[in-house]
Design a protein around this motif. Sequence first.
Motif, short mmCIF file in Angstrom:
data_model
loop_
_atom_site.label_atom_id
_atom_site.label_comp_id
_atom_site.label_asym_id
_atom_site.label_seq_id
_atom_site.Cartn_x
_atom_site.Cartn_y
_atom_site.Cartn_z
N ARG A 63 0.82 -1.21 0.00
CA ARG A 63 0.00 0.00 0.00
C ARG A 63 0.85 1.26 0.00
O ARG A 63 0.37 2.33 -0.37
N SER A 100 -3.63 -5.92 -4.91
CA SER A 100 -5.05 -5.94 -4.54
C SER A 100 -5.25 -6.65 -3.21
O SER A 100 -6.10 -6.25 -2.40
N TYR A 103 -5.06 -4.37 -0.15
CA TYR A 103 -6.25 -3.53 0.09
C TYR A 103 -7.44 -4.39 0.53
O TYR A 103 -8.21 -4.01 1.42
N VAL A 104 -7.61 -5.53 -0.13
CA VAL A 104 -8.72 -6.42 0.22
C VAL A 104 -8.59 -6.91 1.66
O VAL A 104 -9.59 -7.06 2.38
N ILE A 107 -10.02 -4.39 3.95
CA ILE A 107 -11.48 -4.35 3.84
C ILE A 107 -12.10 -5.51 4.61
O ILE A 107 -13.06 -5.33 5.37
N ASN A 152 -15.91 -1.77 -5.15
CA ASN A 152 -15.15 -0.57 -5.46
C ASN A 152 -13.69 -0.91 -5.74
O ASN A 152 -13.07 -0.35 -6.66
N GLU A 153 -13.13 -1.84 -4.96
CA GLU A 153 -11.75 -2.28 -5.18
C GLU A 153 -11.61 -2.97 -6.52
O GLU A 153 -10.64 -2.74 -7.25
N THR A 156 -11.76 -0.36 -9.25
CA THR A 156 -10.47 0.34 -9.30
C THR A 156 -9.42 -0.50 -10.00
O THR A 156 -8.62 -0.01 -10.79
N LEU A 157 -9.42 -1.79 -9.71
CA LEU A 157 -8.47 -2.71 -10.33
C LEU A 157 -8.67 -2.76 -11.84
O LEU A 157 -7.69 -2.78 -12.60
#
Length: 219
Positions: A63, A100, A103-104, A107, A152-153, A156-157
């Motif tokens: 990140r 990813s 970030y996942v 979440i 949303n992720e 974005t990906l």
Amino acid sequence: MNLDFSQIVPWIPFMLEGIWVTLKFVSVCIVVGFFLGTLLALCKIANIRILKAIADVYTSIFRGTPLILQLMIIYFAIPQLTGYDISPFLSAIAAFGLNSAAYVSEIIRAGIQAVDKGQTEAAEALGVPYKPMMLQIILPQALKNILPALMNEFITLTKESAIVSTIGYLDLMRRAQVVGSELYRQFEPLLFAGLIYWVMVYVLTQAGKVVERRLQYND
């Protein structure tokens, strides 16, 4: 304005093929990111310090550095160290999947911790082992709460997937650049590519809303 969209008409099939090329690697990245992110999230909430530390360091690195830098390291730098070339496709999956996942994981961790603690206490009181408790009780409830953030992720990906054009992967963005170079006209093919990206994101957004409504209906 010197615009002539008729010149890109013969190239439209070539550019449209980029949709499937893009969706193919993005779909794999989503699967990799989701499962690795889930594993990292479980490590973050575990009582084992070493697992928590590893997951936190992983998240901090991926990140805290640009995605394009991670892609360049995997595609250019790792072959320099190992002596083995990595294909653009595998490089894209590795970079986007690993990024990813970071970030996942955050979440999913937030979603798990948002589940009522009474659920965990009740499962423990009934003697439910940790693994079945997480997979069958906690995670399903958490996923319902975090679905909008996950969608949303993934959206974005999909948009950021255009970065793979920098390593020569023939995705939608790269094909638009090829057409622009052949015709010496950049605006028309790039605008056409932008329209396709918008359509893909719109479809994903609507699909996410449908799934979210069905989950709420099932409740």
